[in-house]
Design a protein around this motif. Structure first.
Motif, PDB file in Angstrom:
ATOM      1  N   GLY A 135      -7.745  -0.131   2.511  1.00 30.39           N
ATOM      2  CA  GLY A 135      -6.348  -0.538   2.619  1.00 30.39           C
ATOM      3  C   GLY A 135      -6.009  -1.684   1.659  1.00 30.39           C
ATOM      4  O   GLY A 135      -6.881  -2.215   0.967  1.00 30.39           O
ATOM      5  N   LEU A 136      -4.717  -2.053   1.634  1.00 35.81           N
ATOM      6  CA  LEU A 136      -4.245  -3.151   0.768  1.00 35.81           C
ATOM      7  C   LEU A 136      -3.924  -4.384   1.606  1.00 35.81           C
ATOM      8  O   LEU A 136      -3.254  -4.292   2.636  1.00 35.81           O
ATOM      9  N   VAL A 137      -4.384  -5.544   1.135  1.00 40.05           N
ATOM     10  CA  VAL A 137      -4.170  -6.805   1.844  1.00 40.05           C
ATOM     11  C   VAL A 137      -3.497  -7.803   0.904  1.00 40.05           C
ATOM     12  O   VAL A 137      -3.981  -8.035  -0.209  1.00 40.05           O
ATOM     13  N   LEU A 138      -2.392  -8.380   1.347  1.00 41.80           N
ATOM     14  CA  LEU A 138      -1.782  -9.455   0.563  1.00 41.80           C
ATOM     15  C   LEU A 138      -2.559 -10.740   0.842  1.00 41.80           C
ATOM     16  O   LEU A 138      -2.631 -11.183   1.986  1.00 41.80           O
ATOM     17  N   VAL A 139      -3.150 -11.323  -0.209  1.00 39.59           N
ATOM     18  CA  VAL A 139      -3.985 -12.519  -0.007  1.00 39.59           C
ATOM     19  C   VAL A 139      -3.463 -13.714  -0.791  1.00 39.59           C
ATOM     20  O   VAL A 139      -3.092 -13.597  -1.966  1.00 39.59           O
ATOM     21  N   PRO A 140      -3.457 -14.906  -0.145  1.00 27.92           N
ATOM     22  CA  PRO A 140      -3.084 -16.103  -0.904  1.00 27.92           C
ATOM     23  C   PRO A 140      -4.250 -16.580  -1.769  1.00 27.92           C
ATOM     24  O   PRO A 140      -5.411 -16.367  -1.415  1.00 27.92           O
ATOM     25  N   THR A 141      -3.936 -17.179  -2.899  1.00 31.67           N
ATOM     26  CA  THR A 141      -4.949 -17.901  -3.685  1.00 31.67           C
ATOM     27  C   THR A 141      -4.294 -19.211  -4.132  1.00 31.67           C
ATOM     28  O   THR A 141      -3.098 -19.403  -3.909  1.00 31.67           O
TER      29      THR A 141
END
Ligand code: TXA
Ligand code: MG
Length: 344
Positions: free
Chosen positions: A27-33
């Protein structure tokens, strides 16, 4: 409906487990960096990485950056071929820095767009670090935006564009740097900057003793031209509204005011210290930060560019530039492209 996890005040264990399940299931995960948000997927999986290209409408020949949690994982995804690469890793990882290395076969060909090299980054943001470390999955992640649009640095902006494309979205607050990592490749023994970022030319010079800026950084490159980094070929960061970039200098404010007289309804993307010197109503002035403190400009750069298109009946956006040195060089690299090389 995708899941939205609020981790601004800390990582939640049960949601971390769910996130890892999503990654394991392609799946796709929106991740902060620390730089910008990324659209993350399992870098071992062609199926997962293909979904990134679809969600972003990204050109198939533009490779992704693979994010790792530590040096051990870095060695699993890429080969470190010389002492300079080794020194760059020691000096700048973890941090807002991407190194192009020889790809190992474990990383799928979709992530590298078929190239034999791969961009590797070890983010310092604790949320993405924890997800990678706990899952032991390197995360392929480009910036969170539809290709050509400004990169996403807060979840509200990203939701408007990509909400229905993600399986999980993690809100880690606003990104503290705001522009993407510095991309470097060692070419003929010299660290060469393919995309400028928070790690500057001087930083690399100090650490390694030599550095080069790619001579393609500020050029318009045609689609068929050979480039050092595929990302250089594509239209980038541009708002839909026409933009003009007013270069830094003693006459900058006069030029902005002259353009305002000639272009009724135009808006200005300018510095907080210039607000009172520019003849415009406050609803058409977008404050981008302070030129005395350039990190405030990089932090607000992409969200400010997005605001331009929200202003009604605006025929032109007049954008104030900064001096092209240190972090200012990286800021100008983004602004020049946002304004499609239309400078004055
Ligand atoms: O800060 C960042 O780097 C963010 C966050 C999410 O980590 N990521 C990011 O990814 O900006 P993206 O995909 O938007 O930009 C990656 C850039 C592109 O310009 C791409 O062409 C270049 O890195 N790149 C990736 N792999 C490359 C390779 N093997 N050789 C040359 N350039 C490469
Ligand atoms: Mg990008």
């Amino acid at each position: 409906m995708e899941r939205l996890y609020d981790w601004k005040s800390g990582i939640k264990k049960d949601e971390l487990e769910e996130t890892i399940k999503v990654l394991k299931n392609d799946g796709l995960v929106l991740v902060p960096t620390e730089t910008v948000y990324g659209i993350g997927a399992n870098a071992f999986s062609d199926i997962a990485c293909k979904k990134i290209y679809e969600a972003k409408h990204r050109a198939q020949d533009n490779p992704l950056i693979v994010h790792v949690s530590d040096y051990e994982m870095l060695k699993r995804v890429a080969n470190v071929s010389n002492e300079i690469e080794q020194k760059l890793i020691e000096a700048f990882m973890p941090g807002p820095f991407t190194l192009i290395l020889e790809k190992r076969k474990e990383i799928c060909d979709t992530a590298s767009a078929g190239l034999s090299t791969i961009g590797v980054r070890m983010p310092s943001n604790s949320i993405i670090h924890e997800i990678i470390k706990e899952s032991q999955i390197p995360i392929a992640a480009p910036s969170a935006n539809v290709s050509g649009r400004p990169s996403g640095t807060n979840v509200a902006d990203i939701m408007k564009e990509l909400e229905d494309k993600m399986d999980v979205m993690i809100d880690g607050g606003d990104c503290p740097i705001g522009i993407e990592s510095t991309v470097v490749k060692v070419i003929d023994g010299i660290p060469t900057i393919l995309r400028p970022g928070f790690v500057t030319e001087d930083d690399i010079q100090d650490a390694i003793g030599c550095v080069k800026l790619s001579n393609q950084l500020f050029k318009t490159v045609s689609k068929d031209e050979k480039v050092e980094s595929p990302g250089m070929k594509y239209r980038h960061y541009a708002p839909k509204t026409k933009c003009v970039l007013v270069l830094a200098g003693d006459d900058q404010i006069d030029k902005v005011n002259a353009l305002l007289l000639e272009n009724q309804g135009a808006c200005v993307l300018g510095f907080e210290e210039d607000r009172d010197k520019i003849n415009i109503t406050s609803d058409r002035y977008i404050e981008i930060g302070s030129k005395q403190n350039l990190i405030t400009v990089s932090q607000h750069l992409f969200s400010s560019l997005r605001k331009i298109d929200e202003i009604d009946n605006c025929p032109l956006a007049i954008v104030e530039g900064v001096e092209k040195k240190d972090l200012g060089l990286s800021i100008m690299n983004r602004l020049i492209r946002a304004c499609e090389h239309n400078t004055i």
